[in-house]
Design a protein around this motif. Structure first.
Motif, PDB file in Angstrom:
ATOM      1  N   PHE A  41       1.404  -1.464   0.107  1.00 26.65           N
ATOM      2  CA  PHE A  41       0.090   0.128  -0.292  1.00 26.65           C
ATOM      3  C   PHE A  41       0.699   1.083  -0.501  1.00 26.65           C
ATOM      4  CE2 PHE A  41      -1.284   3.136   2.746  1.00 26.65           C
ATOM      5  CZ  PHE A  41      -2.537   3.877   1.622  1.00 26.65           C
ATOM      6  N   LEU A  42       1.418   1.130   0.890  1.00 27.73           N
ATOM      7  CA  LEU A  42       2.556   2.260   0.875  1.00 27.73           C
ATOM      8  C   LEU A  42       3.392   2.618  -0.727  1.00 27.73           C
ATOM      9  CD1 LEU A  42       4.372   2.557   4.140  1.00 27.73           C
ATOM     10  CD2 LEU A  42       2.254   3.439   4.399  1.00 27.73           C
ATOM     11  N   LEU A  43       3.980   1.607  -0.715  1.00 26.62           N
ATOM     12  CA  LEU A  43       4.570   1.733  -2.391  1.00 26.62           C
ATOM     13  C   LEU A  43       3.199   2.252  -3.541  1.00 26.62           C
ATOM     14  CD1 LEU A  43       7.384   1.130  -3.753  1.00 26.62           C
ATOM     15  CD2 LEU A  43       6.079  -0.838  -4.564  1.00 26.62           C
ATOM     16  N   GLU A  44       2.382   1.600  -3.885  1.00 28.39           N
ATOM     17  CA  GLU A  44       1.476   2.529  -4.351  1.00 28.39           C
ATOM     18  C   GLU A  44       1.006   3.806  -4.154  1.00 28.39           C
ATOM     19  OE1 GLU A  44      -2.828   1.491  -5.837  1.00 28.39           O
ATOM     20  OE2 GLU A  44      -2.124   0.545  -3.612  1.00 28.39           O
ATOM     21  N   ALA A  45       1.047   4.044  -2.605  1.00 30.79           N
ATOM     22  CA  ALA A  45      -0.253   5.227  -2.367  1.00 30.79           C
ATOM     23  C   ALA A  45       0.296   6.523  -1.435  1.00 30.79           C
ATOM     24  CB  ALA A  45      -1.543   4.747  -2.169  1.00 30.79           C
ATOM     25  N   GLY A  46       0.816   5.983  -0.785  1.00 33.91           N
ATOM     26  CA  GLY A  46       1.414   6.383   0.854  1.00 33.91           C
ATOM     27  C   GLY A  46       2.594   6.634   0.904  1.00 33.91           C
ATOM     28  N   GLY A  47       3.773   6.250   0.718  1.00 32.93           N
ATOM     29  CA  GLY A  47       4.741   6.614   0.693  1.00 32.93           C
ATOM     30  C   GLY A  47       5.819   6.458   2.278  1.00 32.93           C
ATOM     31  N   HIS A  48       6.643   6.445   1.847  1.00 37.76           N
ATOM     32  CA  HIS A  48       7.758   6.405   3.583  1.00 37.76           C
ATOM     33  C   HIS A  48       7.495   7.769   4.341  1.00 37.76           C
ATOM     34  CE1 HIS A  48      10.466   4.554   1.366  1.00 37.76           C
ATOM     35  NE2 HIS A  48      10.739   3.826   2.196  1.00 37.76           N
ATOM     36  N   ILE A  49       6.681   9.228   3.965  1.00 42.62           N
ATOM     37  CA  ILE A  49       6.966  10.137   4.427  1.00 42.62           C
ATOM     38  C   ILE A  49       5.500  10.896   4.655  1.00 42.62           C
ATOM     39  CG2 ILE A  49       7.346  12.245   5.415  1.00 42.62           C
ATOM     40  CD1 ILE A  49      10.399  11.734   4.672  1.00 42.62           C
ATOM     41  N   GLY A  50       4.440  10.890   5.752  1.00 42.24           N
ATOM     42  CA  GLY A  50       3.541  11.609   5.677  1.00 42.24           C
ATOM     43  C   GLY A  50       3.101  12.839   6.718  1.00 42.24           C
ATOM     44  N   TYR A  51       2.631  14.098   6.575  1.00 38.91           N
ATOM     45  CA  TYR A  51       3.183  14.683   7.354  1.00 38.91           C
ATOM     46  C   TYR A  51       1.359  16.475   6.993  1.00 38.91           C
ATOM     47  CZ  TYR A  51       4.779  16.785   2.611  1.00 38.91           C
ATOM     48  OH  TYR A  51       4.547  17.155   1.496  1.00 38.91           O
ATOM     49  N   SER A  52       1.413  16.558   8.030  1.00 38.61           N
ATOM     50  CA  SER A  52      -0.012  17.789   7.804  1.00 38.61           C
ATOM     51  C   SER A  52       0.951  19.080   8.615  1.00 38.61           C
ATOM     52  CB  SER A  52      -1.032  17.355   8.211  1.00 38.61           C
ATOM     53  OG  SER A  52      -1.307  16.590   9.990  1.00 38.61           O
ATOM     54  N   ILE A  53       0.091  20.180   8.494  1.00 37.24           N
ATOM     55  CA  ILE A  53       0.925  21.326   9.117  1.00 37.24           C
ATOM     56  C   ILE A  53      -0.857  22.266   9.654  1.00 37.24           C
ATOM     57  CG2 ILE A  53       1.373  23.423   9.338  1.00 37.24           C
ATOM     58  CD1 ILE A  53       3.298  21.445   9.303  1.00 37.24           C
ATOM     59  N   ARG A  54      -1.088  22.512  10.558  1.00 34.74           N
ATOM     60  CA  ARG A  54      -2.710  23.100  11.388  1.00 34.74           C
ATOM     61  C   ARG A  54      -2.768  24.149  10.149  1.00 34.74           C
ATOM     62  NH1 ARG A  54      -2.096  24.782  17.931  1.00 34.74           N
ATOM     63  NH2 ARG A  54      -3.971  25.392  16.970  1.00 34.74           N
ATOM     64  N   PRO A  55      -3.646  24.446   9.938  1.00 33.29           N
ATOM     65  CA  PRO A  55      -4.810  25.480   9.052  1.00 33.29           C
ATOM     66  C   PRO A  55      -3.874  26.747   9.431  1.00 33.29           C
ATOM     67  CG  PRO A  55      -6.316  23.889   9.448  1.00 33.29           C
ATOM     68  CD  PRO A  55      -5.498  23.528  10.159  1.00 33.29           C
ATOM     69  N   THR A  56      -4.575  27.143  10.750  1.00 28.21           N
ATOM     70  CA  THR A  56      -2.931  28.786  10.529  1.00 28.21           C
ATOM     71  C   THR A  56      -1.971  28.852  10.967  1.00 28.21           C
ATOM     72  OG1 THR A  56      -3.518  27.811  13.568  1.00 28.21           O
ATOM     73  CG2 THR A  56      -5.822  28.563  12.621  1.00 28.21           C
ATOM     74  N   ALA A  57      -1.470  27.726  10.475  1.00 27.74           N
ATOM     75  CA  ALA A  57      -0.126  27.704  10.660  1.00 27.74           C
ATOM     76  C   ALA A  57       0.624  27.289   9.664  1.00 27.74           C
ATOM     77  CB  ALA A  57       1.045  26.605  11.482  1.00 27.74           C
ATOM     78  N   ARG A  58       0.032  27.653   8.059  1.00 26.68           N
ATOM     79  CA  ARG A  58       0.233  26.814   6.733  1.00 26.68           C
ATOM     80  C   ARG A  58       0.832  28.438   6.598  1.00 26.68           C
ATOM     81  NH1 ARG A  58      -5.019  22.819   5.192  1.00 26.68           N
ATOM     82  NH2 ARG A  58      -3.928  21.384   6.188  1.00 26.68           N
ATOM     83  N   ARG A  59       1.533  28.434   5.666  1.00 28.56           N
ATOM     84  CA  ARG A  59       2.039  29.408   4.162  1.00 28.56           C
ATOM     85  C   ARG A  59       3.107  29.621   4.972  1.00 28.56           C
ATOM     86  NH1 ARG A  59      -0.800  30.023  -0.464  1.00 28.56           N
ATOM     87  NH2 ARG A  59       0.602  32.165  -0.303  1.00 28.56           N
ATOM     88  N   ARG A  60       3.670  28.865   6.090  1.00 30.26           N
ATOM     89  CA  ARG A  60       5.034  29.643   6.791  1.00 30.26           C
ATOM     90  C   ARG A  60       6.135  29.198   6.346  1.00 30.26           C
ATOM     91  NH1 ARG A  60       3.514  29.598  12.817  1.00 30.26           N
ATOM     92  NH2 ARG A  60       5.939  29.589  13.222  1.00 30.26           N
ATOM     93  N   GLY A  61       6.530  28.115   5.956  1.00 27.09           N
ATOM     94  CA  GLY A  61       7.395  27.011   4.750  1.00 27.09           C
ATOM     95  C   GLY A  61       7.800  25.871   6.053  1.00 27.09           C
TER      96      GLY A  61
END
Length: 173
Positions: A92-112
């Motif tokens: 599954f990870l090779l097909e779609a998920g990858g080694h790394i996943g991440y998310s940033i809370r909406p109010t902290a986005r667009r800061r790099g």
């Protein structure tokens, strides 16, 4: 000052505030499942403990999962997001998920923050003996694609997967 830290119960309130910002949307890289009860201090502590155990290679991984190192992106005592590094790829990870996943809370986005966090996670992958990491994102997620490319990601392909269309990028370490 930004830091990548091991998940901790100390940030329960800040983490709950961030979760509310996601308004029910999936938080990539957080390791949260629908079965997790994280509202109470006890439930949150159980979940944090499970995140930490997922990285312990002396224990077998949970059914259907691989070992993963979870880190939180914080500034002071404020939870800003999560990133996880899967130690190996299953089908599954090779097909779609990858080694790394991440998310940033909406109010902290667009800061790099995602770009910074990914750059911090890549040396952890190297330490695990991984020489190439796979990252995926939805084709219409331009911010995530920029984050991946800024860290050396090269697009391999865009394909239909079991969870929808995914752009697949590789970063050579």
């Amino acid at each position: 000052m930004l830091r990548l830290i091991v998940p901790t119960t100390r940030l329960h309130t800040s983490w709950l505030d961030a979760r509310a910002e996601f308004a029910g949307a999936h938080q990539d890289g957080a390791g949260l499942t629908p079965e997790d009860e994280v509202d109470t201090p006890e439930g949150f502590a159980t979940w944090v403990d499970r995140l930490l155990r997922r990285g312990d290679t002396t224990l077998p991984p949970e059914e259907g999962r691989v070992h993963a190192t979870h880190r939180w992106i914080v500034e002071g005592e404020t939870y800003l997001g999560a990133i996880d590094l899967r130690h190996t790829l299953n089908d599954f990870l090779l097909e779609a998920g990858g080694h790394i996943g991440y998310s940033i809370r909406p109010t902290a986005r667009r800061r790099g923050l995602a770009t910074w966090a990914l750059a911090q996670a890549l040396p952890l992958a190297r330490e695990l003996g991984i020489d190439r990491v796979l990252l995926t994102c939805d084709p219409d997620n331009a911010p995530s694609a920029r984050t991946i490319r800024a860290n050396g990601g090269v697009l391999e392909d865009v394909r239909e997967t079991s969870i929808g269309t995914k752009s697949r990028y590789w970063i050579t370490l």
